[in-house]
Design a protein around this motif. Structure first.
Motif, mmCIF file in Angstrom:
data_model
loop_
_atom_site.group_PDB
_atom_site.id
_atom_site.type_symbol
_atom_site.label_atom_id
_atom_site.label_comp_id
_atom_site.label_asym_id
_atom_site.label_seq_id
_atom_site.Cartn_x
_atom_site.Cartn_y
_atom_site.Cartn_z
ATOM 1 N N VAL A 238 -15.291 -9.119 12.707
ATOM 2 C CA VAL A 238 -13.762 -8.925 12.672
ATOM 3 C C VAL A 238 -12.885 -10.034 11.639
ATOM 4 C CG1 VAL A 238 -11.500 -9.205 14.060
ATOM 5 C CG2 VAL A 238 -13.713 -8.266 15.363
ATOM 6 N N PHE A 239 -13.608 -11.091 11.548
ATOM 7 C CA PHE A 239 -12.842 -12.085 10.967
ATOM 8 C C PHE A 239 -13.533 -12.390 9.312
ATOM 9 C CE2 PHE A 239 -11.288 -12.939 15.230
ATOM 10 C CZ PHE A 239 -10.106 -13.029 14.966
ATOM 11 N N THR A 240 -14.669 -12.528 9.320
ATOM 12 C CA THR A 240 -15.311 -13.008 7.890
ATOM 13 C C THR A 240 -16.279 -11.864 7.372
ATOM 14 O OG1 THR A 240 -17.241 -13.964 9.156
ATOM 15 C CG2 THR A 240 -15.123 -15.321 8.940
ATOM 16 N N ASN A 241 -16.453 -10.676 7.959
ATOM 17 C CA ASN A 241 -17.001 -9.685 7.062
ATOM 18 C C ASN A 241 -16.747 -9.741 5.923
ATOM 19 O OD1 ASN A 241 -17.572 -6.768 6.260
ATOM 20 N ND2 ASN A 241 -19.010 -6.992 8.107
ATOM 21 N N PRO A 242 -17.640 -9.697 4.723
ATOM 22 C CA PRO A 242 -17.151 -9.601 3.465
ATOM 23 C C PRO A 242 -16.474 -8.446 3.107
ATOM 24 C CG PRO A 242 -19.611 -9.489 3.606
ATOM 25 C CD PRO A 242 -18.934 -9.726 4.952
ATOM 26 N N TYR A 243 -16.632 -7.110 3.718
ATOM 27 C CA TYR A 243 -15.958 -6.210 3.433
ATOM 28 C C TYR A 243 -14.772 -5.803 4.162
ATOM 29 C CZ TYR A 243 -20.808 -5.604 1.481
ATOM 30 O OH TYR A 243 -21.967 -5.562 0.975
ATOM 31 N N GLN A 244 -14.508 -6.268 5.421
ATOM 32 C CA GLN A 244 -13.200 -5.927 5.919
ATOM 33 C C GLN A 244 -12.712 -6.915 7.018
ATOM 34 O OE1 GLN A 244 -14.195 -2.527 8.486
ATOM 35 N NE2 GLN A 244 -15.638 -3.588 9.888
ATOM 36 N N GLY A 245 -13.391 -7.987 6.906
ATOM 37 C CA GLY A 245 -12.979 -9.077 7.684
ATOM 38 C C GLY A 245 -11.608 -9.625 7.612
ATOM 39 N N LEU A 246 -10.922 -10.091 8.444
ATOM 40 C CA LEU A 246 -9.614 -10.474 8.284
ATOM 41 C C LEU A 246 -9.254 -11.727 7.122
ATOM 42 C CD1 LEU A 246 -6.613 -10.715 9.094
ATOM 43 C CD2 LEU A 246 -7.376 -12.220 10.930
ATOM 44 N N PHE A 247 -10.182 -12.846 7.520
ATOM 45 C CA PHE A 247 -9.951 -13.780 6.418
ATOM 46 C C PHE A 247 -10.262 -13.444 5.054
ATOM 47 C CE2 PHE A 247 -10.452 -16.620 10.199
ATOM 48 C CZ PHE A 247 -9.510 -17.746 9.859
ATOM 49 N N THR A 248 -11.548 -12.652 4.733
ATOM 50 C CA THR A 248 -11.914 -12.192 3.589
ATOM 51 C C THR A 248 -11.113 -11.208 2.931
ATOM 52 O OG1 THR A 248 -13.110 -10.837 4.698
ATOM 53 C CG2 THR A 248 -14.309 -12.505 3.869
ATOM 54 N N SER A 249 -10.318 -10.474 3.592
ATOM 55 C CA SER A 249 -9.276 -9.387 3.119
ATOM 56 C C SER A 249 -8.233 -10.207 2.779
ATOM 57 C CB SER A 249 -9.016 -8.304 4.211
ATOM 58 O OG SER A 249 -10.071 -7.624 4.678
ATOM 59 N N VAL A 250 -7.570 -11.195 3.451
ATOM 60 C CA VAL A 250 -6.455 -11.676 3.203
ATOM 61 C C VAL A 250 -6.545 -12.785 2.118
ATOM 62 C CG1 VAL A 250 -5.066 -11.420 5.335
ATOM 63 C CG2 VAL A 250 -6.399 -13.684 4.904
ATOM 64 N N MET A 251 -7.743 -13.306 1.970
ATOM 65 C CA MET A 251 -7.928 -14.331 1.155
ATOM 66 C C MET A 251 -7.968 -13.850 -0.422
ATOM 67 S SD MET A 251 -10.466 -16.903 3.150
ATOM 68 C CE MET A 251 -10.953 -18.130 1.917
ATOM 69 N N GLN A 252 -8.539 -12.534 -0.347
ATOM 70 C CA GLN A 252 -8.329 -11.878 -1.770
ATOM 71 C C GLN A 252 -7.096 -11.917 -2.312
ATOM 72 O OE1 GLN A 252 -10.605 -8.246 -0.783
ATOM 73 N NE2 GLN A 252 -12.575 -9.162 -0.651
ATOM 74 N N ASN A 253 -6.012 -11.691 -1.279
ATOM 75 C CA ASN A 253 -4.671 -11.624 -2.068
ATOM 76 C C ASN A 253 -3.920 -12.912 -2.037
ATOM 77 O OD1 ASN A 253 -5.187 -8.664 -2.255
ATOM 78 N ND2 ASN A 253 -4.875 -8.468 -0.203
ATOM 79 N N LEU A 254 -4.548 -13.897 -1.798
ATOM 80 C CA LEU A 254 -3.602 -15.127 -1.651
ATOM 81 C C LEU A 254 -3.065 -15.496 -2.934
ATOM 82 C CD1 LEU A 254 -5.673 -17.760 0.769
ATOM 83 C CD2 LEU A 254 -3.485 -16.662 1.084
ATOM 84 N N TYR A 255 -4.012 -15.068 -4.094
ATOM 85 C CA TYR A 255 -3.477 -15.604 -5.537
ATOM 86 C C TYR A 255 -2.260 -14.747 -5.585
ATOM 87 C CZ TYR A 255 -4.995 -10.917 -7.087
ATOM 88 O OH TYR A 255 -5.034 -9.654 -7.178
ATOM 89 N N LEU A 256 -1.500 -13.894 -4.737
ATOM 90 C CA LEU A 256 -0.585 -13.235 -5.230
ATOM 91 C C LEU A 256 0.747 -14.011 -4.195
ATOM 92 C CD1 LEU A 256 -1.619 -9.666 -4.354
ATOM 93 C CD2 LEU A 256 -1.109 -10.314 -6.635
ATOM 94 N N TYR A 257 0.643 -14.733 -3.246
ATOM 95 C CA TYR A 257 1.479 -15.299 -2.558
ATOM 96 C C TYR A 257 1.883 -16.642 -3.318
ATOM 97 C CZ TYR A 257 0.545 -11.814 1.170
ATOM 98 O OH TYR A 257 0.276 -10.826 2.021
ATOM 99 N N ILE A 258 0.977 -17.395 -3.606
ATOM 100 C CA ILE A 258 1.371 -18.887 -3.948
ATOM 101 C C ILE A 258 2.100 -19.121 -5.047
ATOM 102 C CG2 ILE A 258 0.176 -20.962 -4.169
ATOM 103 C CD1 ILE A 258 0.079 -20.185 -1.347
ATOM 104 N N PRO A 259 1.705 -18.380 -6.104
ATOM 105 C CA PRO A 259 2.255 -18.686 -7.439
ATOM 106 C C PRO A 259 3.664 -18.350 -7.380
ATOM 107 C CG PRO A 259 0.261 -17.399 -7.974
ATOM 108 C CD PRO A 259 0.324 -17.386 -6.437
ATOM 109 N N LEU A 260 4.075 -17.398 -6.383
ATOM 110 C CA LEU A 260 5.530 -16.932 -6.045
ATOM 111 C C LEU A 260 6.345 -18.036 -5.556
ATOM 112 C CD1 LEU A 260 5.301 -13.069 -5.155
ATOM 113 C CD2 LEU A 260 5.912 -14.079 -7.185
#
Length: 815
Positions: free
Chosen positions: A64-86
């Protein structure tokens, strides 16, 4: 320090007085909600469907949380670079653009207080994002049975450290320009560079270590798996140190006038000192580990740790020999060096002084499965290597020639494949890669190799030869190379810590170092001398595996009689719409399941064992042994005292099986002359039809369909202070190359064969590297409940935050 907090407070006020922070928070919450509910709904649906799918519901916390393909953490961490620079783009560029930076320069506030204050504001906002994802961590604790808290906390730490690193990068980029959009784009670019830098200059050893250390890519993977290491934590601290230091010196240069080389020296000092810190702290002997998972999944098992402990402080060298022309050559390329070392990290944790050496060469590969020269018509080995090196942009100077490598070591017995040579105290052994999906040796194989280095005398399994028995060095369908000496097969005995030997009892005695003796399907009667040697071996308490075949019962029955076991006449047949009637599928008994932990797995203990051509066993406990069945089946028995005739076939067997009314399993008695064949009933209580070269034969039903037959037994007794163990099987093909070569997850032959030899060796080998079953194997919610959670997480919570943000911003504007 007070000024730092005041600046942080002011920065947070500015951050939340604009819609951007509220918008990103809501967007992040929605992304988390969609990902979490999607995954938890998949598991809830799978659980409600039931059936065989339930056996794959394991480690749900990870799924649910850390699966490299669909886990919650891995999914949102792939997009963190979109949040912080803004968020970071205006931290300092806003001051530069508005001219307020001059006021800060002229004020008594120190530059580092300004930088730390603004960075502290970002740490607080990062904590808010952590709180958002923490909502779903808490939900997971309630929605997943026995959730792994340790893994969740380690993943949360990795998530927060990544936010801290991104914030430091964004802060520095904001100090370089007065344009916020330029600062945001520059942050994107810098994050991309740090993610990609680990792939640059990997062929140069020293540079490879530095660039690999700087790489952001995969840096949180250990923590997402529940393993916290000082190397990873220090990495993020070093990244923060670099970019905060660069930011301070950049702003400092605006307050004072210094020569360019002084400014450049400051920047270089920051980067160089960071690299030195990172290089030193990534040395294996200086790394600390904390495995937070419930089952210590990231730590070697107790057995493996004990074996490494026995190695002590003596030097262990691992030399990799990589054939450029082999299928697995990529494993030994310099670009893969850090990935290769990463596979050894669990062992370096307990023995950090392992020395690694690398040898690249080219020679004729002997295990490709095809002729290499067919694709390179008219070319020599050297020309082929040169062509492939040119296509791979590699210098030929990095490869030793066949002549050079042969002077150093003879790798022909290892099929000229990628192989690792382990050397310790003058002894050496090989550790191989395998032709399966995992490819790399796992803990059991590595531990067996270490054990071989510690003990020169490994358990020997002796296979009797000389009377047509199954051979350990041949590839034929009936032979035993796969299970014994196949170096490319993970579960071969030689890869699991055993030695294998062939013995001709007509000319040789049974050595004292034999752990177990195997007599597999002799084609002719054993000589009196051989039988005498075997009986003497049994009398001394030696372990034994005897496997017979239908049609040759008389070869083994005289010997088995002394044990209280007999191979019954005839062959068992089992009706099937898909398989030949000779294929019988007996199931494991509780005794057999107790042989090894792998057989006690829920997905294995119910699997049948494939036996293609098997006879039943009769036995009694009057010989001093305790006899227990290992495999039981319901099948029909065709009785015939004549030997197998290979000219007979079963051309009508499938049609006869399909025509049988009522189905079921039968015992039939042959009538009619000549040859050995099998039969299936055409009708209950009627006559049977056999297809054999077009000749019709007849058989009469002689047993009920519900009779149970034993196809393998275990014999035990106490003798000479130990338990003697013997296995007798009515089929010799269940260990054959053909059976193991067409491995199917629907049968247990793989596991059963390994378990048998483990039992005969008293469980010493293969090394037990098993772990307790994960407890987080079920969800506590239904799909209907998940549908309700979707409404709460995706609509209600974001809606409430949106309403609060709107009221807050409107009131602020009015003021």
């Amino acid at each position: 320090m007070k000024l730092t907090f005041k600046i942080a407070k002011a920065e947070l006020r500015n951050l939340f007085y604009s819609p951007i922070a509220w918008f990103l928070t809501i967007a992040f919450l929605v992304e988390c909600a969609i990902t979490y509910t999607k995954v938890i709904n998949q598991y809830a649906g799978q659980q409600e469907m039931g059936g065989m799918g339930l056996q794959w519901m394991r480690h749900l916390t990870q799924g649910v949380f850390t699966n490299p393909y669909q886990g919650l953490f891995t999914s949102v961490m792939q997009n963190l670079y979109l949040y912080i620079p803004l968020l970071t783009m205006g931290l300092i560029s806003r001051e530069i653009n508005g001219g307020t930076i001059s006021l800060l320069y002229s004020s008594p506030v120190k530059i580092r207080e300004i930088v730390f204050g603004k960075y502290l504001a970002m740490l607080v906002y990062s904590f808010i994002l952590l709180f958002v994802i923490g909502i779903f961590m808490v939900a997971g604790v309630f929605d997943i049975k026995s959730a792994d808290y340790g893994m969740l906390l380690a993943a949360a730490l990795g998530f927060y450290l990544l936010l801290c690193a991104y914030s430091a990068i964004g802060l520095f980029m904001s100090s370089l320009t007065s344009y916020q959009i330029v600062a945001a784009v520059s942050t994107f670019v810098m994050i991309g560079i740090l993610s990609y830098i680990g792939t640059l200059w990997q062929s140069v050893d020293f540079v490879r270590d530095l660039t690999y250390f700087l790489s952001l890519s995969g840096r949180t993977s250990h923590m997402l798996g529940g393993l916290i290491t000082t190397k990873d934590v220090i990495y993020f601290l070093v990244i923060v140190y670099i970019f905060l230091g660069l930011t301070i010196y950049k702003l400092q240069s605006g307050r004072e006038t210094k020569p360019w080389f002084v400014s450049a020296g400051r920047y270089a000092a920051i980067v160089i000192s960071a690299l030195i810190i990172g290089y030193i702290t990534s040395r294996p002997s200086l790394i600390g580990y904390w495995d937070t998972t419930a089952n210590q999944d990231n730590t070697l098992t107790a057995n493996a740790q004990q074996i490494i402990k026995e190695l002590g402080d003596d030097k262990l060298e691992i030399t990799t020999y990589d054939n450029f022309l082999d299928n697995y050559y990529w494993f030994g390329m310099p670009e893969q060096r850090n990935d290769y070392l990463g596979r050894w990290e669990p062992y370096l944790r307990f023995k950090p002084d392992i020395e690694f050496h690398y040898v690249n060469y080219y020679d004729m590969p002997l295990a490709l499965g095809y002729n290499l020269f067919e694709g390179y018509k008219g070319k020599t080995i050297k020309q082929i290597a040169e062509q492939r090196a040119k296509g791979s942009d590699l210098p030929m100077s990095m490869f030793e020639t066949p002549e050079q490598i042969k002077k150093e070591i003879d790798l022909k017995p290892e099929l000229n494949r990628f192989v690792m040579k382990l050397t310790y105290k003058g002894r050496s052994t090989f550790l191989r890669v395998f032709n399966d999906q995992i490819q790399w040796p796992m803990e059991a194989e590595v531990s067996a190799a270490f054990k071989r280095l510690l003990h020169a005398n490994m358990p020997v399994i002796g296979f009797v030869s000389g009377d047509g028995e199954r051979k350990v060095g041949k590839k034929g369908d009936r032979e035993y190379k796969t299970v014994t000496t196949d170096k490319t097969f993970r579960y071969a005995l030689i890869n699991q810590g055993f030695d294998v030997d062939s013995l001709s009892l007509n000319t040789q005695d049974i050595p004292d170092n034999i752990k177990a003796l195997v007599i597999a399907d002799p084609q002719s009667e054993l000589s009196a001398a051989a039988i005498q040697k075997i009986k003497a071996y049994i009398a001394k308490g030696g372990n034994l595996l005897i496997a017979g075949e239908p049609g040759r019962q008389q070869m083994l029955n005289p010997l088995l009689k002394t044990l209280g076991v007999q191979l019954t006449n005839g062959m068992l047949v089992q009706q099937s719409e898909d398989f030949a009637p000779t294929l019988v599928l007996p199931h494991l008994t509780k005794t057999a399941i107790g042989f090894a932990k792998i057989l006690d797995e829920p997905s294995v203990d119910t699997l049948p064992v494939s036996m293609n051509g098997v006879t039943g066993l009769s036995y009694h406990d009057t010989s001093g042994f305790t006899i227990k069945p290992l495999l039981l089946t319901k099948a029909g028995l065709v009785t015939n005292t004549m030997r197998r005739n290979p000219d007979l076939d079963l051309v009508n067997a499938k049609d006869d099986a399909n025509a049988t009314s009522g189905g079921g399993l039968r015992m039939v008695t042959m009538s009619g002359g000549g040859g050995f064949a099998t039969a299936t009933p055409v009708s209950v209580g009627g006559m049977m039809k056999i297809g054999a070269k077009g000749l019709a034969k007849r058989a009469t039903l002689t047993s009920a369909s519900n009779e149970v037959f034993t196809t393998a037994v275990a014999l035990t007794r106490q003798i000479n202070g130990k338990e003697q163990r013997i296995v007798v099987s009515g089929d010799a093909d269940l260990f054959s190359n053909s059976e193991l070569g067409r491995y199917s997850p629907q049968v247990a032959n793989f596991y059963f064969s390994t378990a048998l030899f483990s039992w005969l060796d008293y469980g010493q080998f293969p090394i037990d590297a098993s772990r307790p079953d994960a407890k987080d194997n079920r969800v506590t919610v239904s799909t209907d409940h998940v549908a309700f959670l979707k409404i709460v997480y995706i609509y209600i919570l974001p809606g409430l935050i949106l309403i609060f943000a709107a009221i807050f911003l409107i009131r602020r504007k009015r003021k």
